[in-house]
Design a protein around this motif. Structure first.
Motif, mmCIF file in Angstrom:
data_model
loop_
_atom_site.group_PDB
_atom_site.id
_atom_site.type_symbol
_atom_site.label_atom_id
_atom_site.label_comp_id
_atom_site.label_asym_id
_atom_site.label_seq_id
_atom_site.Cartn_x
_atom_site.Cartn_y
_atom_site.Cartn_z
ATOM 1 N N SER A 337 40.798 31.879 43.534
ATOM 2 C CA SER A 337 41.190 32.405 42.233
ATOM 3 C C SER A 337 41.286 33.918 42.339
ATOM 4 O O SER A 337 40.286 34.591 42.591
ATOM 5 C CB SER A 337 40.167 31.997 41.168
ATOM 6 O OG SER A 337 40.502 32.556 39.915
ATOM 7 N N ASN A 339 42.183 37.260 40.355
ATOM 8 C CA ASN A 339 42.342 37.779 38.998
ATOM 9 C C ASN A 339 42.560 39.286 38.961
ATOM 10 O O ASN A 339 42.759 39.866 37.897
ATOM 11 C CB ASN A 339 41.097 37.424 38.169
ATOM 12 C CG ASN A 339 40.799 35.939 38.218
ATOM 13 O OD1 ASN A 339 41.640 35.125 37.863
ATOM 14 N ND2 ASN A 339 39.615 35.582 38.687
ATOM 15 N N SER A 356 45.086 29.929 42.546
ATOM 16 C CA SER A 356 45.616 30.490 41.306
ATOM 17 C C SER A 356 45.593 32.012 41.352
ATOM 18 O O SER A 356 44.666 32.616 41.879
ATOM 19 C CB SER A 356 44.816 29.997 40.102
ATOM 20 O OG SER A 356 43.495 30.508 40.128
ATOM 21 N N ALA A 358 46.118 35.265 38.760
ATOM 22 C CA ALA A 358 46.232 35.697 37.371
ATOM 23 C C ALA A 358 46.102 37.207 37.262
ATOM 24 O O ALA A 358 45.785 37.736 36.199
ATOM 25 C CB ALA A 358 45.179 35.008 36.515
ATOM 26 N N ASN A 379 49.411 32.502 36.874
ATOM 27 C CA ASN A 379 49.205 32.584 35.428
ATOM 28 C C ASN A 379 49.524 34.004 34.970
ATOM 29 O O ASN A 379 48.644 34.803 34.677
ATOM 30 C CB ASN A 379 47.753 32.235 35.074
ATOM 31 C CG ASN A 379 47.441 30.781 35.336
ATOM 32 O OD1 ASN A 379 48.212 29.905 34.969
ATOM 33 N ND2 ASN A 379 46.324 30.529 35.998
ATOM 34 N N THR A 412 42.625 32.315 32.774
ATOM 35 C CA THR A 412 42.431 30.943 33.236
ATOM 36 C C THR A 412 41.230 30.308 32.549
ATOM 37 O O THR A 412 40.253 31.001 32.198
ATOM 38 C CB THR A 412 42.205 30.872 34.766
ATOM 39 O OG1 THR A 412 40.937 31.465 35.082
ATOM 40 C CG2 THR A 412 43.316 31.587 35.524
ATOM 41 N N ASP A 414 39.276 28.264 34.089
ATOM 42 C CA ASP A 414 38.203 28.287 35.082
ATOM 43 C C ASP A 414 37.363 29.557 34.953
ATOM 44 O O ASP A 414 36.128 29.515 34.937
ATOM 45 C CB ASP A 414 38.802 28.213 36.493
ATOM 46 C CG ASP A 414 39.712 27.018 36.685
ATOM 47 O OD1 ASP A 414 40.303 26.564 35.683
ATOM 48 O OD2 ASP A 414 39.848 26.555 37.818
ATOM 49 N N GLN A 415 38.047 30.696 34.845
ATOM 50 C CA GLN A 415 37.329 31.962 34.759
ATOM 51 C C GLN A 415 36.526 32.059 33.478
ATOM 52 O O GLN A 415 35.380 32.525 33.477
ATOM 53 C CB GLN A 415 38.313 33.135 34.860
ATOM 54 C CG GLN A 415 37.645 34.496 35.024
ATOM 55 C CD GLN A 415 38.645 35.626 35.159
ATOM 56 O OE1 GLN A 415 39.848 35.424 35.078
ATOM 57 N NE2 GLN A 415 38.137 36.828 35.362
ATOM 58 N N ALA A 438 47.576 25.510 29.296
ATOM 59 C CA ALA A 438 46.932 26.167 30.432
ATOM 60 C C ALA A 438 46.789 25.177 31.574
ATOM 61 O O ALA A 438 46.925 23.966 31.390
ATOM 62 C CB ALA A 438 45.560 26.707 30.030
ATOM 63 N N SER A 440 44.342 24.322 35.230
ATOM 64 C CA SER A 440 43.039 24.546 35.841
ATOM 65 C C SER A 440 43.064 24.030 37.265
ATOM 66 O O SER A 440 43.690 23.007 37.554
ATOM 67 C CB SER A 440 41.939 23.829 35.049
ATOM 68 O OG SER A 440 40.721 23.831 35.772
#
Length: 459
Positions: A337, A339, A356, A358, A379, A412, A414-415, A438, A440
Motif C-alpha cells: 500500500s 500512500n 494499491s 493512493a 486510488n 483507502t 484499508d488505511q 471503494a 480494498s
C-alpha cells in the motif's frame, strides 16, 4: 637511540618510534620544522612505558606545523612541570588512541587555532573535551575525536575516561538504554517482545543481514533515523519475521538515511517482510541502495506487507533499479500500500498480490503497472509533472469517525481501518464511512497476537 628526543629527531615520514623503557624528559621534545610540501606522519608506540616530564616548557612534545603524530601503546605521561600535555603549531595534528595522562591542567599549548587533537581513548586527569587552549587566550573546544566522549569516573582526584559515544538508543516502557553498536540495539529492541523505539544518535554503521526470526515484536518497533545516516555494508539490511517495523525520521529536516553501501542487493531484497504479520511501514527518511533487486520486498504470507506513507526510496542501479517488489504465488498473496513518498526506481507485483497506490511521486508513470495485472489499484489521479516524475493525487473515498466526530479522510478503506485501529483507545467507537465506491486489498489483520490492542466498536 639513547634518548627519546634523538629518536624523534631522526624519524621521517611513516616511521614508528618504539619506547623500550620508562624515561624522564627534562626538555620539551620539538619535532623538526616541516612545511605543507614536506609534512610527515610519525607513529609513537609507548609500549606500556612511562614518560615523566620535568621541563619548564609547555607540553612534553611539540608537534610542528603540518606534521601528524599518532600516539598509542597504552603508555603513561606524567607532567610534573608546566600546565600542558602537548604543544602544537599551525595545522599540526596529534591522534591519541590510548594511555594514561596525568599532571597537567590543560591539554595543548597552541600558537594557532588550526592545530587539531583527536583523542579516541585513554584516561586523563583533565576533561579533554573542554581543555584545548591557545597560547595567549584560552579557547575552550573539544580535543576529542569525532563520536567520542569524556566520562567522569568520580575518583579522587577526578579522572576522565574516553570512550566511543553511543550510536543508538532503545526505549521500552519509558526506559531508554544506549548502545555503542547499532546492530546490537536493533536486535535488542525486537527481543523485548514489546513496543520499542530505536533512535539513531549519530552517523553509524551496520553489518546488515539482521534476521528477527525468534525475536518477534508483535507490538511493533519504530526505527527513528533522527536525521542521521546508518551505512549498511551487507547486501541485505534485514529480514522481518512476524513483527511490525516502522521506519521514520522525526526531525524537521527529515534527512536521516538508511544507506546500503554494497555493490548489490540480496535476492531477498534490502529489507524483506517474509512471514505472517511481518509489515514494513515507511513514514519518513530515505532508504537507498544499489542493486538489481528490490529495496523493499514482501512475500511468504497473506498477511505480510509493505506500507509507504512518506519518505524516499531510491535504487541507484542502472539496469534493474527496483524499489518495491510484491512477490506472490498460488499459496500466498501479500500486499503493498503506497500512500505517499518519493520513489526512484521500478516496481513489480506478482499475479496474485494486492498492490494499491493512493499517493506518492515516482520517476516512472505508475499507470504502467496496470500491465502487470488486475492486482494493481490506483486510488487517485496520476499527474505528469513534466520533469520526469509523476504524482498520484489521492481521491478521498472514506472518512473516519471517532466517537461521533469526523477526524480524518483516507484514500483507502484499508488505511482508514488500520489507522483508526491504532490511534484510538479502549472504549472508543470508530466508524469507517464510505464517501463513494471503494476497493480494498483485503487480508486486513487487526489482531495483535496474544495481546489485546483495542477494546471498543469498529463498524
Amino acid at each position: 637511540y639513547a634518548t627519546l628526543a634523538e629518536a624523534f629527531a631522526a624519524a621521517v615520514d611513516g616511521n614508528t618510534i618504539l619506547l623500550n623503557k620508562d624515561v624522564t624528559v627534562a626538555n620539551r621534545i620539538d619535532l623538526a620544522e616541516a612545511s605543507e610540501d614536506a609534512k610527515k606522519t610519525i607513529n609513537f608506540n609507548m609500549n606500556g612505558k612511562k614518560i615523566t616530564y620535568t621541563g619548564e616548557s609547555n607540553g612534553f612534545l611539540l608537534v610542528r606545523a603540518y606534521d601528524t603524530v599518532n600516539i598509542f601503546g597504552a603508555g603513561m605521561v606524567d607532567i610534573q612541570a608546566g600546565d600542558f600535555f602537548f604543544a602544537a603549531n599551525h595545522y599540526a595534528k596529534a591522534n591519541i588512541e590510548d594511555g594514561t595522562f596525568t599532571g597537567a591542567t590543560r591539554l595543548a599549548y597552541t600558537s594557532y587555532g588550526s592545530s587539531t587533537m583527536n583523542i579516541s581513548g585513554g584516561t586523563w586527569s583533565i576533561d579533554p573535551s573542554k581543555q584545548m587552549s591557545t597560547a595567549d587566550t584560552p579557547v575552550e573546544y573539544s580535543g576529542l575525536a569525532k563520536d567520542y566522549i569524556a566520562v567522569a569516573q568520580g575518583t579522587t582526584p577526578e579522572t576522565w575516561l574516553i570512550k566511543q559515544a553511543p550510536s543508538t538508543s532503545v526505549t521500552v516502557d519509558g526506559k531508554t538504554t544506549e548502545y555503542p553498536s547499532f546492530d546490537d540495539a536493533f536486535v535488542a529492541a525486537f527481543k523485548t517482545g514489546k513496543a520499542a523505539t530505536i533512535t539513531v544518535l549519530r552517523d553509524t554503521t551496520s553489518a546488515g543481514n539482521i534476521d528477527t526470526t525468534g525475536s518477534e515484536s508483535v507490538a511493533g518497533v519504530v526505527l527513528d533515523l533522527n536525521g542521521k545516516t546508518v551505512s549498511v555494508s551487507g547486501d541485505k539490511f534485514m529480514k522481518l519475521y512476524k513483527s511490525a517495523l516502522t521506519i521514520t525520521d522525526n526531525t524537521d529536516e527529515g534527512k536521516g538515511k538508511l544507506l546500503g553501501t554494497a555493490s548489490s542487493i540480496h535476492n531477498d531484497g534490502f529489507i524483506y517482510a517474509n512471514s505472517s504479520n511481518a509489515v514494513i511501514t515507511v513514514e519518513g527518511g530515505t532508504i537507498e541502495a544499489n542493486g538489481e533487486k528490490a529495496i523493499l520486498r514482501t512475500g511468504g504470507s497473506n498477511t505480510a506487507g509493505i506500507v509507504v506513507n512518506g519518505g524516499t526510496i531510491i535504487n541507484k542501479n542502472e539496469t534493474d533499479p527496483y524499489t518495491v517488489v510484491c512477490a506472490t504465488s498460488s499459496s500466498y498473496t501479500p500486499s503493498v500500500s503506497i500512500n505517499g513518498g518519493y520513489f526512484e526506481g521500478a516496481m513489480t507485483v506478482g499475479s496474485a498480490g494486492s498492490f494499491s497506490i493512493a499517493g506518492g511521486t515516482f520517476n516512472f508513470n505508475p499507470e504502467e503497472l496496470y500491465d502487470q495485472g488486475e492486482t494493481v489499484i490506483i486510488n487517485g489521479d496520476v499527474n505528469d509533472n513534466e520533469d520526469g516524475t509523476w504524482t498520484v493525487i489521492p481521491q478521498m473515498v472514506v472518512k473516519l469517525i471517532a466517537n461521533g466526530e469526523e477526524v480524518a479522510q483516507y484514500p483507502t478503506v484499508d488505511q482508514a481501518l488500520k489507522e483508526g485501529y491504532k490511534a484510538y483507545t479502549d472504549g472508543d467507537s470508530i466508524t469507517v464511512s464510505l464517501l463513494g465506491d471503494a476497493v480494498s486489498g483485503g487480508n486486513i489483520d487487526l489482531s495483535c497476537g496474544s495481546f489485546v490492542c483495542f477494546v471498543g466498536v469498529i463498524s
